[in-house]
Scaffold this motif. Structure first.
Motif, PDB file in Angstrom:
ATOM      1  N   TYR A  88       2.599   2.540  -0.195  1.00 44.61           N
ATOM      2  CA  TYR A  88       3.303   3.612  -0.900  1.00 44.61           C
ATOM      3  C   TYR A  88       2.296   4.420  -1.709  1.00 44.61           C
ATOM      4  CZ  TYR A  88       7.034   5.812  -3.644  1.00 44.61           C
ATOM      5  OH  TYR A  88       7.894   6.718  -4.235  1.00 44.61           O
ATOM      6  N   GLU A  89       1.915   5.569  -1.167  1.00 43.36           N
ATOM      7  CA  GLU A  89       0.860   6.393  -1.774  1.00 43.36           C
ATOM      8  C   GLU A  89       1.260   7.001  -3.111  1.00 43.36           C
ATOM      9  OE1 GLU A  89      -1.640   8.133   1.996  1.00 43.36           O
ATOM     10  OE2 GLU A  89       0.183   9.212   1.424  1.00 43.36           O
ATOM     11  N   LEU A  90       2.549   7.077  -3.408  1.00 39.84           N
ATOM     12  CA  LEU A  90       2.997   7.676  -4.665  1.00 39.84           C
ATOM     13  C   LEU A  90       2.924   6.695  -5.829  1.00 39.84           C
ATOM     14  CD1 LEU A  90       6.071   9.659  -3.276  1.00 39.84           C
ATOM     15  CD2 LEU A  90       3.711  10.426  -3.576  1.00 39.84           C
ATOM     16  N   GLY A  91       2.592   5.454  -5.542  1.00 40.32           N
ATOM     17  CA  GLY A  91       2.431   4.441  -6.577  1.00 40.32           C
ATOM     18  C   GLY A  91       0.957   4.102  -6.760  1.00 40.32           C
ATOM     19  N   ALA A  92       0.707   2.940  -7.331  1.00 38.78           N
ATOM     20  CA  ALA A  92      -0.667   2.494  -7.564  1.00 38.78           C
ATOM     21  C   ALA A  92      -1.331   2.094  -6.243  1.00 38.78           C
ATOM     22  CB  ALA A  92      -0.673   1.297  -8.509  1.00 38.78           C
ATOM     23  N   ALA A  93      -2.639   2.199  -6.209  1.00 36.15           N
ATOM     24  CA  ALA A  93      -3.414   1.690  -5.082  1.00 36.15           C
ATOM     25  C   ALA A  93      -3.848   0.263  -5.405  1.00 36.15           C
ATOM     26  CB  ALA A  93      -4.642   2.557  -4.832  1.00 36.15           C
ATOM     27  N   PRO A  94      -3.974  -0.595  -4.416  1.00 38.99           N
ATOM     28  CA  PRO A  94      -4.522  -1.922  -4.683  1.00 38.99           C
ATOM     29  C   PRO A  94      -5.866  -1.802  -5.397  1.00 38.99           C
ATOM     30  CG  PRO A  94      -3.626  -1.844  -2.471  1.00 38.99           C
ATOM     31  CD  PRO A  94      -3.595  -0.433  -3.002  1.00 38.99           C
ATOM     32  N   GLY A  95      -6.050  -2.648  -6.423  1.00 40.09           N
ATOM     33  CA  GLY A  95      -7.257  -2.578  -7.233  1.00 40.09           C
ATOM     34  C   GLY A  95      -7.051  -1.816  -8.520  1.00 40.09           C
ATOM     35  N   GLN A  96      -5.982  -1.016  -8.607  1.00 37.99           N
ATOM     36  CA  GLN A  96      -5.665  -0.272  -9.823  1.00 37.99           C
ATOM     37  C   GLN A  96      -4.622  -1.045 -10.626  1.00 37.99           C
ATOM     38  OE1 GLN A  96      -4.107   3.450  -8.355  1.00 37.99           O
ATOM     39  NE2 GLN A  96      -6.126   4.372  -8.148  1.00 37.99           N
ATOM     40  N   ALA A  97      -4.536  -0.740 -11.924  1.00 38.50           N
ATOM     41  CA  ALA A  97      -3.458  -1.300 -12.731  1.00 38.50           C
ATOM     42  C   ALA A  97      -2.147  -0.700 -12.248  1.00 38.50           C
ATOM     43  CB  ALA A  97      -3.681  -0.977 -14.204  1.00 38.50           C
ATOM     44  N   GLY A  98      -1.133  -1.541 -12.131  1.00 43.12           N
ATOM     45  CA  GLY A  98       0.169  -1.081 -11.677  1.00 43.12           C
ATOM     46  C   GLY A  98       0.689  -1.939 -10.544  1.00 43.12           C
ATOM     47  N   ASN A  99       1.857  -1.565 -10.049  1.00 41.34           N
ATOM     48  CA  ASN A  99       2.468  -2.250  -8.915  1.00 41.34           C
ATOM     49  C   ASN A  99       2.127  -1.494  -7.637  1.00 41.34           C
ATOM     50  OD1 ASN A  99       3.953  -4.532  -9.928  1.00 41.34           O
ATOM     51  ND2 ASN A  99       5.316  -3.083 -10.955  1.00 41.34           N
ATOM     52  N   ALA A 100       1.145  -1.977  -6.900  1.00 40.79           N
ATOM     53  CA  ALA A 100       0.856  -1.420  -5.577  1.00 40.79           C
ATOM     54  C   ALA A 100       1.890  -1.999  -4.613  1.00 40.79           C
ATOM     55  CB  ALA A 100      -0.552  -1.785  -5.136  1.00 40.79           C
ATOM     56  N   VAL A 161       9.823  -4.151  -9.040  1.00 41.79           N
ATOM     57  CA  VAL A 161       9.034  -3.857  -7.850  1.00 41.79           C
ATOM     58  C   VAL A 161       8.148  -2.620  -8.035  1.00 41.79           C
ATOM     59  CG1 VAL A 161       9.145  -3.343  -5.379  1.00 41.79           C
ATOM     60  CG2 VAL A 161      10.790  -4.928  -6.400  1.00 41.79           C
ATOM     61  N   PHE A 162       8.723  -1.536  -8.553  1.00 43.99           N
ATOM     62  CA  PHE A 162       8.018  -0.253  -8.618  1.00 43.99           C
ATOM     63  C   PHE A 162       7.605   0.160 -10.034  1.00 43.99           C
ATOM     64  CE2 PHE A 162      10.550  -0.014  -4.744  1.00 43.99           C
ATOM     65  CZ  PHE A 162       9.650   0.531  -3.841  1.00 43.99           C
ATOM     66  N   GLY A 163       8.121  -0.511 -11.048  1.00 44.03           N
ATOM     67  CA  GLY A 163       7.933  -0.072 -12.425  1.00 44.03           C
ATOM     68  C   GLY A 163       6.502  -0.151 -12.928  1.00 44.03           C
ATOM     69  N   PRO A 164       6.258   0.457 -14.097  1.00 39.48           N
ATOM     70  CA  PRO A 164       4.901   0.478 -14.659  1.00 39.48           C
ATOM     71  C   PRO A 164       4.484  -0.897 -15.192  1.00 39.48           C
ATOM     72  CG  PRO A 164       6.456   1.464 -16.197  1.00 39.48           C
ATOM     73  CD  PRO A 164       7.230   1.161 -14.947  1.00 39.48           C
ATOM     74  N   THR A 165       3.192  -1.170 -15.130  1.00 31.24           N
ATOM     75  CA  THR A 165       2.613  -2.386 -15.691  1.00 31.24           C
ATOM     76  C   THR A 165       1.127  -2.156 -15.905  1.00 31.24           C
ATOM     77  OG1 THR A 165       2.185  -4.746 -15.353  1.00 31.24           O
ATOM     78  CG2 THR A 165       2.268  -3.364 -13.383  1.00 31.24           C
ATOM     79  N   LEU A 170       0.288  -6.565  -6.459  1.00 28.30           N
ATOM     80  CA  LEU A 170       0.564  -6.102  -5.106  1.00 28.30           C
ATOM     81  C   LEU A 170       1.885  -6.724  -4.697  1.00 28.30           C
ATOM     82  CD1 LEU A 170      -0.209  -4.744  -2.383  1.00 28.30           C
ATOM     83  CD2 LEU A 170      -1.366  -6.877  -1.784  1.00 28.30           C
ATOM     84  N   ASN A 171       2.877  -5.886  -4.410  1.00 27.94           N
ATOM     85  CA  ASN A 171       4.194  -6.356  -4.004  1.00 27.94           C
ATOM     86  C   ASN A 171       4.401  -6.045  -2.523  1.00 27.94           C
ATOM     87  OD1 ASN A 171       4.561  -7.000  -6.704  1.00 27.94           O
ATOM     88  ND2 ASN A 171       5.568  -5.069  -7.165  1.00 27.94           N
ATOM     89  N   LEU A 172       4.713  -7.072  -1.748  1.00 29.90           N
ATOM     90  CA  LEU A 172       4.941  -6.922  -0.311  1.00 29.90           C
ATOM     91  C   LEU A 172       6.442  -6.937  -0.047  1.00 29.90           C
ATOM     92  CD1 LEU A 172       2.269  -9.448   1.013  1.00 29.90           C
ATOM     93  CD2 LEU A 172       1.991  -7.013   0.527  1.00 29.90           C
ATOM     94  N   PHE A 191       5.772 -11.188  -4.670  1.00 24.87           N
ATOM     95  CA  PHE A 191       5.023 -10.694  -5.822  1.00 24.87           C
ATOM     96  C   PHE A 191       3.670 -11.404  -5.901  1.00 24.87           C
ATOM     97  CE2 PHE A 191       9.486 -10.066  -6.938  1.00 24.87           C
ATOM     98  CZ  PHE A 191       9.462  -8.744  -7.362  1.00 24.87           C
ATOM     99  N   THR A 192       2.603 -10.636  -6.153  1.00 23.99           N
ATOM    100  CA  THR A 192       1.258 -11.211  -6.272  1.00 23.99           C
ATOM    101  C   THR A 192       0.522 -10.579  -7.448  1.00 23.99           C
ATOM    102  OG1 THR A 192      -0.035  -9.622  -4.978  1.00 23.99           O
ATOM    103  CG2 THR A 192       1.224 -11.259  -3.736  1.00 23.99           C
ATOM    104  N   HIS A 193      -0.543 -11.243  -7.861  1.00 26.53           N
ATOM    105  CA  HIS A 193      -1.436 -10.664  -8.869  1.00 26.53           C
ATOM    106  C   HIS A 193      -2.874 -10.693  -8.326  1.00 26.53           C
ATOM    107  CE1 HIS A 193      -1.981 -15.002  -9.707  1.00 26.53           C
ATOM    108  NE2 HIS A 193      -3.192 -14.650 -10.120  1.00 26.53           N
ATOM    109  N   GLN A 194      -3.673  -9.754  -8.787  1.00 19.57           N
ATOM    110  CA  GLN A 194      -5.059  -9.670  -8.328  1.00 19.57           C
ATOM    111  C   GLN A 194      -5.933 -10.675  -9.070  1.00 19.57           C
ATOM    112  OE1 GLN A 194      -6.804  -5.772  -8.553  1.00 19.57           O
ATOM    113  NE2 GLN A 194      -8.736  -6.431  -7.660  1.00 19.57           N
ATOM    114  N   GLU A 195      -6.798 -11.342  -8.329  1.00 16.75           N
ATOM    115  CA  GLU A 195      -7.766 -12.249  -8.940  1.00 16.75           C
ATOM    116  C   GLU A 195      -8.983 -11.467  -9.394  1.00 16.75           C
ATOM    117  OE1 GLU A 195      -8.870 -15.307  -6.162  1.00 16.75           O
ATOM    118  OE2 GLU A 195      -7.533 -16.742  -7.121  1.00 16.75           O
TER     119      GLU A 195
END
Length: 197
Positions: A88-100, A161-165, A170-172, A191-195
């Protein structure tokens, strides 16, 4: 002589038909491949989930006219949409703060398995890898999974799923539940979190 001309004409018609078919198939495939490989260095290019033996290309998507995340489909059994995942390009990218957000189909036209067929078997603690356009690998760890209503997920689900954080998540997403005349009645979200952010 007439038989020779007749058979020669049939061969030419068959060759012409074959050329037209191959051209149309090549145009469809190269368009999809060009879209999948035209990735900026920071964008996700591949999703890898070793526990599911999954290694899929990532296609960037936006939203539908109704404002929901797009998930392209096709009537073709061998379409790349069934073996690719959608970021979802309108949200966060993996590696950025937020819900990718990355979604994938559970099955394809006809009911055969698609890319996220086994997503519901992914256990807490499993690792997920995103490879970016520049070849950097980002590691995520599964925290858990939850199912939501597809038709009326509610504000809490939208926020989960989509909200700010400020965290790196990374949500699949894939379909789940029972099949209805409007599609599946639930959405499974892992739901996942980045290491090592």
């Amino acid at each position: 002589m007439k038989k020779l001309l007749f058979y020669g004409g049939l061969v030419l018609i068959a060759l012409f038909g074959l050329l037209v078919y191959n051209y149309n198939q090549q145009t469809k495939q190269s368009g999809a491949q060009a879209y999948m490989t035209n990735v900026a260095p920071w964008q996700p290019a591949r999703l890898r989930i070793p526990n599911l033996s999954l290694d899929a290309p990532v296609i960037g998507v936006g939203s539908t006219a109704s404002g929901k995340m797009d998930a392209p489909t096709s009537q073709a059994i061998n379409s790349p949409y069934w073996t690719s995942v959608f970021w979802y390009e309108l949200g966060a990218a993996p590696g950025q703060a937020g819900n990718a957000i990355i979604a994938g189909h559970i099955d394809r036209v006809g009911g055969d398995p698609a890319v996220f067929w086994s997503l519901n078997t992914l256990a807490k603690g499993a690792q997920i890898f995103i490879v970016t356009g520049e070849g950097k690998t980002l590691t995520y760890v599964v925290d858990g999974a939850k199912s939501y209503s597809a038709n009326d997920p509610g504000e809490e689900a939208q926020n989960d799923v989509f909200g700010p954080t400020n965290q790196h998540h990374l949500n699949l997403i894939t379909c789940s539940g029972a099949w209805t005349e409007n599609g599946y009645d639930q959405r499974l979200v892992v739901f996942t979190h980045q290491e090592n952010t």
